[in-house]
Scaffold this active site. Structure first.
Site, short mmCIF file in Angstrom:
data_model
loop_
_atom_site.label_atom_id
_atom_site.label_comp_id
_atom_site.label_asym_id
_atom_site.label_seq_id
_atom_site.Cartn_x
_atom_site.Cartn_y
_atom_site.Cartn_z
CB ILE A 124 -16.76 37.92 89.01
CG1 ILE A 124 -16.99 39.42 88.75
CG2 ILE A 124 -16.99 37.59 90.49
CD1 ILE A 124 -18.46 39.83 88.74
N PRO A 243 -26.74 42.50 96.30
CG PRO A 243 -28.56 43.98 96.45
CD PRO A 243 -27.31 43.70 95.65
CD GLU A 245 -20.56 38.91 95.84
OE1 GLU A 245 -20.74 39.53 94.78
OE2 GLU A 245 -19.45 38.78 96.38
NE ARG A 271 -13.91 12.80 124.31
CZ ARG A 271 -12.73 12.18 124.24
NH1 ARG A 271 -12.59 11.09 123.49
NH2 ARG A 271 -11.69 12.64 124.91
C1 LIG Z 1 -11.32 33.53 99.90
C2 LIG Z 1 -11.61 34.83 99.21
C3 LIG Z 1 -12.30 34.81 98.01
C4 LIG Z 1 -12.55 36.00 97.33
N1 LIG Z 1 -13.15 35.96 96.09
C5 LIG Z 1 -13.22 37.09 95.35
C6 LIG Z 1 -13.65 37.05 93.98
O1 LIG Z 1 -14.02 36.00 93.46
N2 LIG Z 1 -13.65 38.21 93.27
C7 LIG Z 1 -13.25 39.38 93.81
O2 LIG Z 1 -13.26 40.38 93.11
N3 LIG Z 1 -12.83 39.46 95.10
C8 LIG Z 1 -12.79 38.35 95.87
N4 LIG Z 1 -12.36 38.40 97.17
C9 LIG Z 1 -11.94 39.69 97.72
C10 LIG Z 1 -12.86 40.22 98.83
O3 LIG Z 1 -14.09 40.61 98.29
C11 LIG Z 1 -12.09 41.36 99.53
O4 LIG Z 1 -11.04 40.75 100.25
C12 LIG Z 1 -12.98 42.17 100.45
O5 LIG Z 1 -13.92 42.92 99.72
C13 LIG Z 1 -12.16 43.13 101.32
O6 LIG Z 1 -11.27 43.88 100.58
P1 LIG Z 1 -9.72 43.97 101.00
O7 LIG Z 1 -9.24 42.57 101.19
O8 LIG Z 1 -9.01 44.81 100.02
O9 LIG Z 1 -9.74 44.66 102.41
P2 LIG Z 1 -9.64 46.24 102.68
O10 LIG Z 1 -10.63 46.95 101.85
O11 LIG Z 1 -8.19 46.64 102.59
O12 LIG Z 1 -10.08 46.31 104.21
C14 LIG Z 1 -9.19 46.15 105.32
C15 LIG Z 1 -9.98 46.45 106.60
O13 LIG Z 1 -10.43 47.82 106.56
C16 LIG Z 1 -11.82 47.85 106.78
N5 LIG Z 1 -12.45 48.93 106.03
C17 LIG Z 1 -12.35 49.19 104.69
N6 LIG Z 1 -13.11 50.24 104.36
C18 LIG Z 1 -13.72 50.66 105.50
C19 LIG Z 1 -14.65 51.71 105.83
N7 LIG Z 1 -15.11 52.54 104.88
N8 LIG Z 1 -15.04 51.84 107.12
C20 LIG Z 1 -14.58 51.00 108.09
N9 LIG Z 1 -13.71 49.99 107.84
C21 LIG Z 1 -13.30 49.82 106.58
C22 LIG Z 1 -12.34 46.50 106.28
O14 LIG Z 1 -13.60 46.18 106.84
C23 LIG Z 1 -11.23 45.58 106.76
O15 LIG Z 1 -11.43 45.25 108.11
C24 LIG Z 1 -12.14 37.23 97.89
C25 LIG Z 1 -11.46 37.25 99.12
C26 LIG Z 1 -11.19 36.07 99.77
C27 LIG Z 1 -10.42 36.11 101.05
#
Ligand SMILES: Cc1cc2nc3c(=O)[nH]c(=O)nc-3n(C[C@H](O)[C@H](O)[C@H](O)COP(=O)(O)OP(=O)(O)OC[C@H]3O[C@@H](n4cnc5c(N)ncnc54)[C@H](O)[C@@H]3O)c2cc1C
Length: 382
Positions: A124, A243, A245, A271
């Site tokens: 997804i 929810p 997920e 150990r």
């Molecule tokens: C191993 C792995 C597997 C994944 N698998 C999938 C997948 O199958 N499909 C998919 O679609 N995505 C997937 N993801 C993506 C994942 O869901 C996102 O990385 C995650 O939602 C965070 O988004 P971002 O990386 O863009 O971080 P950002 O949104 O850029 O966030 C950066 C920082 O800002 C903070 N932040 C953001 N908004 C706010 C707010 N409103 N208030 C306070 N702090 C905030 C965040 O908490 C974080 O600390 C995967 C990620 C990883 C690492």
């Protein structure tokens, strides 16, 4: 504490899949981690066992038991044996519900049998290079042209993206400046569609038995027949399915923490330091007593949430609370357990090192801890 979540049927299923994991996963798991994926045949063998289609209606080849607890058992039995099933958790707990809830009759006939058999692998794709937490900010676009949508854009961090036969892509089909959440649509992109390409497999800190990929869409013509649900309704669908997920991730956090505790107990008993087992130091006992108490708290929360979810009334704020607590707890547990392994805890040959690395992402994907706090605080009227 005694758990009151499962019936005899779940326990029979536990025995079946536990045996499978012992015989067919544990001996090969290190090589799968090196390869960065669980082989496709393993999914098919789990399909043959009836472990993947429990929730799929019988007329599409499934077990017809819409009971999330079978998925819980599968995840717990892998964690108990210090392994995981790669992308399977995403496929079963996160993606299958979209097909079950939003596919029309023709799509159900086309896809559900393969999903239950483990012969169709899925992913997804929500996250984009420029937007993750802010889902409403996604820009991948799909423009209707006759009986197709023309899809353009890029996604990243997609679990299972390299090997997926079907990718549910969240795309923008309309823009409404007054409502950023409107205009998002789910489209199922199939392997081999012209213009669909996969970028490199991303090298990760942990979770190494599952691939994570960048995906690119350049004028991909996706038939309207591959749209899941209604045009423009995807944000609501995501909100409805998140929810489960989040609960799934929390269940994994507790199960892996329990496994880490047991592995640590076994290690500190054998150990020796200063001529005595590490287990004999009061610090070791106190650390593991504290860890065990944290895990029990997480387990109680998770079990309560599982029952609420099975009844159909787990709220999104409660799912956020459960994920927040259990994933943060998991990081604390892994850190404290690893410390008791001394230098060996830092060596990847030891499962605790791998579990420590695997744990870190649970506070990030499926909604970061910060995003979960925003959801919880809204429920408090803040
Ligand atoms: C191993 C792995 C597997 C994944 N698998 C999938 C997948 O199958 N499909 C998919 O679609 N995505 C997937 N993801 C993506 C994942 O869901 C996102 O990385 C995650 O939602 C965070 O988004 P971002 O990386 O863009 O971080 P950002 O949104 O850029 O966030 C950066 C920082 O800002 C903070 N932040 C953001 N908004 C706010 C707010 N409103 N208030 C306070 N702090 C905030 C965040 O908490 C974080 O600390 C995967 C990620 C990883 C690492």
């Amino acid at each position: 504490m005694r758990r009151d979540v499962f019936t005899d049927d779940h326990e029979a299923f536990r025995e079946l899949v536990g045996d499978f994991v012992t015989k067919e996963v544990v001996p090969h798991f290190s090589s799968w981690e090196e390869a960065g994926q669980v082989p496709r045949e393993v999914f098919a063998r789990l399909g043959d066992l009836g472990a993947l289609g429990t929730a799929i209606p019988e007329e599409y080849g499934g077990g017809g038991q819409a009971d999330y607890r079978y998925n819980v058992v599968l995840q717990e039995e892998a964690a108990r044996r210090l392994v995981n099933l790669g992308t399977l958790r995403t496929q079963l707990d996160i993606i299958l519900p979209y097909f079950l809830e939003y596919a029309n009759e023709e799509q159900r006939r086309r896809w559900l049998p393969g999903l239950g058999a483990g012969t169709l692998l899925t992913a997804i794709a929500m996250t984009e290079p420029d937007t993750g937490s802010d889902l409403a900010g996604m820009r991948t676009s799909a423009v209707r042209d006759g009986d197709t949508y023309v899809l353009n854009g890029a996604k990243t961090f997609i679990t299972g993206g390299i090997h997926a036969d079907l990718v549910i892509v969240v795309a923008r089909t309309a823009t409404d400046p007054a409502n950023r959440r409107a205009g998002l649509t789910l489209l199922v992109v199939e392997d081999g569609m012209p213009g669909f390409s996969r970028g490199k497999k991303l090298e990760k800190l942990g979770q190494r038995a599952q691939d994570t990929a960048e995906l690119h869409f350049s004028d991909v013509r996706v038939p309207v027949a591959n749209r899941l649900g209604d045009e423009g309704a995807a944000f609501g669908y995501l909100g409805h399915n998140l929810p489960q997920e989040r609960l799934t991730i929390a269940i994994g956090s507790v199960a892996q923490s329990s496994a880490a505790l047991q592995a640590t107990i076994d290690y500190v008993k054998q150990r020796k330091a200063f001529g005595t087992p590490v287990a004999s130091f009061q610090n070791t006992k106190f650390e593991l007593a504290a860890v065990s108490t944290e895990i029990e708290a997480g387990q109680a929360m998770v079990d309560r949430a599982i029952l609420e979810h099975v009844r159909g009334d787990l709220s999104s704020a409660d799912a956020a609370r459960v994920k927040l607590f259990c994933t943060e707890m998991q990081s604390r547990v892994m850190d404290r357990c690893l410390q008791l392994f001394g230098g060996y805890g830092y060596i990847l040959e030891y499962p605790i090192a791998r579990m420590y690395a695997d744990a870190r992402v649970t506070r990030i994907y499926g909604g970061t801890s910060e995003v979960l706090k925003t959801i919880i605080s809204k429920s408090l009227g803040l």
